[in-house]
Scaffold this motif. Sequence first.
Motif, PDB file in Angstrom:
ATOM      1  N   UNK A  30       0.869  -1.166   0.000  1.00  0.00           N
ATOM      2  CA  UNK A  30       0.000   0.000   0.000  1.00  0.00           C
ATOM      3  C   UNK A  30       0.911   1.223   0.000  1.00  0.00           C
ATOM      4  N   UNK A  31       0.888   1.976  -1.108  1.00  0.00           N
ATOM      5  CA  UNK A  31       1.745   3.150  -1.255  1.00  0.00           C
ATOM      6  C   UNK A  31       0.901   4.379  -1.572  1.00  0.00           C
ATOM      7  N   UNK A  32       1.409   5.547  -1.206  1.00  0.00           N
ATOM      8  CA  UNK A  32       0.737   6.798  -1.557  1.00  0.00           C
ATOM      9  C   UNK A  32       1.204   7.234  -2.944  1.00  0.00           C
ATOM     10  N   UNK A  33       0.626   8.297  -3.469  1.00  0.00           N
ATOM     11  CA  UNK A  33       0.943   8.767  -4.814  1.00  0.00           C
ATOM     12  C   UNK A  33       2.387   9.181  -4.993  1.00  0.00           C
ATOM     13  N   UNK A  34       2.927   9.942  -4.044  1.00  0.00           N
ATOM     14  CA  UNK A  34       4.318  10.383  -4.188  1.00  0.00           C
ATOM     15  C   UNK A  34       5.285   9.223  -3.966  1.00  0.00           C
ATOM     16  N   UNK A  35       4.876   8.233  -3.166  1.00  0.00           N
ATOM     17  CA  UNK A  35       5.747   7.072  -2.944  1.00  0.00           C
ATOM     18  C   UNK A  35       5.914   6.261  -4.218  1.00  0.00           C
ATOM     19  N   UNK A  36       4.816   6.004  -4.921  1.00  0.00           N
ATOM     20  CA  UNK A  36       4.920   5.185  -6.130  1.00  0.00           C
ATOM     21  C   UNK A  36       5.721   5.910  -7.205  1.00  0.00           C
ATOM     22  N   UNK A  37       5.650   7.243  -7.236  1.00  0.00           N
ATOM     23  CA  UNK A  37       6.446   8.000  -8.204  1.00  0.00           C
ATOM     24  C   UNK A  37       7.934   7.871  -7.888  1.00  0.00           C
ATOM     25  N   UNK A  70       9.324  16.515  -7.069  1.00  0.00           N
ATOM     26  CA  UNK A  70       8.298  17.497  -7.367  1.00  0.00           C
ATOM     27  C   UNK A  70       7.133  17.446  -6.380  1.00  0.00           C
ATOM     28  N   UNK A  71       7.313  16.716  -5.287  1.00  0.00           N
ATOM     29  CA  UNK A  71       6.262  16.615  -4.281  1.00  0.00           C
ATOM     30  C   UNK A  71       6.116  17.934  -3.532  1.00  0.00           C
ATOM     31  N   UNK A  72       4.918  18.184  -3.034  1.00  0.00           N
ATOM     32  CA  UNK A  72       4.691  19.411  -2.290  1.00  0.00           C
ATOM     33  C   UNK A  72       4.496  19.079  -0.813  1.00  0.00           C
ATOM     34  N   UNK A  73       3.643  19.789  -0.145  1.00  0.00           N
ATOM     35  CA  UNK A  73       3.462  19.550   1.292  1.00  0.00           C
ATOM     36  C   UNK A  73       2.830  18.191   1.585  1.00  0.00           C
ATOM     37  N   UNK A  74       2.280  17.533   0.575  1.00  0.00           N
ATOM     38  CA  UNK A  74       1.673  16.211   0.757  1.00  0.00           C
ATOM     39  C   UNK A  74       2.676  15.081   0.539  1.00  0.00           C
ATOM     40  N   UNK A  75       3.955  15.404   0.475  1.00  0.00           N
ATOM     41  CA  UNK A  75       4.987  14.388   0.283  1.00  0.00           C
ATOM     42  C   UNK A  75       4.996  13.418   1.463  1.00  0.00           C
ATOM     43  N   UNK A  76       5.490  12.219   1.240  1.00  0.00           N
ATOM     44  CA  UNK A  76       5.452  11.156   2.244  1.00  0.00           C
ATOM     45  C   UNK A  76       6.671  11.189   3.170  1.00  0.00           C
ATOM     46  N   UNK A  77       6.537  10.487   4.279  1.00  0.00           N
ATOM     47  CA  UNK A  77       7.651  10.313   5.208  1.00  0.00           C
ATOM     48  C   UNK A  77       8.508   9.155   4.693  1.00  0.00           C
ATOM     49  N   UNK A  78       9.836   9.315   4.575  1.00  0.00           N
ATOM     50  CA  UNK A  78      10.675   8.290   3.933  1.00  0.00           C
ATOM     51  C   UNK A  78      10.706   6.935   4.642  1.00  0.00           C
ATOM     52  N   UNK A  79      10.689   6.890   5.966  1.00  0.00           N
ATOM     53  CA  UNK A  79      10.873   5.619   6.683  1.00  0.00           C
ATOM     54  C   UNK A  79       9.600   5.087   7.344  1.00  0.00           C
ATOM     55  N   UNK A  80       8.435   5.487   6.883  1.00  0.00           N
ATOM     56  CA  UNK A  80       7.215   5.029   7.542  1.00  0.00           C
ATOM     57  C   UNK A  80       6.978   3.544   7.283  1.00  0.00           C
ATOM     58  N   UNK A  81       6.220   2.898   8.172  1.00  0.00           N
ATOM     59  CA  UNK A  81       5.866   1.495   7.986  1.00  0.00           C
ATOM     60  C   UNK A  81       4.804   1.398   6.898  1.00  0.00           C
ATOM     61  N   UNK A  82       4.974   0.421   6.000  1.00  0.00           N
ATOM     62  CA  UNK A  82       4.037   0.252   4.892  1.00  0.00           C
ATOM     63  C   UNK A  82       3.401  -1.130   4.965  1.00  0.00           C
ATOM     64  N   UNK A  83       2.108  -1.165   4.722  1.00  0.00           N
ATOM     65  CA  UNK A  83       1.358  -2.417   4.816  1.00  0.00           C
ATOM     66  C   UNK A  83       1.612  -3.271   3.578  1.00  0.00           C
ATOM     67  N   UNK A  84       1.798  -4.576   3.799  1.00  0.00           N
ATOM     68  CA  UNK A  84       1.960  -5.525   2.704  1.00  0.00           C
ATOM     69  C   UNK A  84       0.628  -6.204   2.433  1.00  0.00           C
TER      70      UNK A  84
END
Length: 154
Positions: A30-37, A70-84
């Motif tokens: 499960x990734x956010x938009x800026x993560x998949x980019x 090119x992410x703005x204020x909605x950019x993701x946190x680099x080391x967050x836990x991600x659900x598999x």
Amino acid sequence: MAKGQGKVLAQNKKASHDYFIEETIEAGMVLTGTEIKSVRASKVQLKDSYVRVRNGEAWICNMHISPFDQGNRFNHEPLRDRKLLLHKKQIGELVGAVKRDGYTIVPLKMYIKDGYAKLLIGIAKGKKDYDKRDDMRKKEAKREMERAFKDRNR
């Protein structure tokens, strides 16, 4: 496509050095938009990451995905836990494997398959120092044989 095939974005080469990989499982994330980019731009690091099972869900911890340029204020946190994304039966296998003595779950490689980011995780048992030395000795002997064979065929 077979398991582990596709455009490889990141590999955990240290995992095969530190562990005996006994079984592999392909998982979605499960990734956010800026993560998949950032993932598509190969800005992923699997070093020091691991998989943990909490409340019947599998999570990958300590995986670094760089913030999108090119992410703005909605950019993701680099080391967050991600659900598999795994089936309940697969999560049960992982829980059973971790309960055995000396076993852990490590990510092996991340790739794009059919447009989706996938993670190949392995059920692994830790190597001792003498196992690592033995593996290095075998690799060196194999390299020497290939060199000798190559020189002989010239």
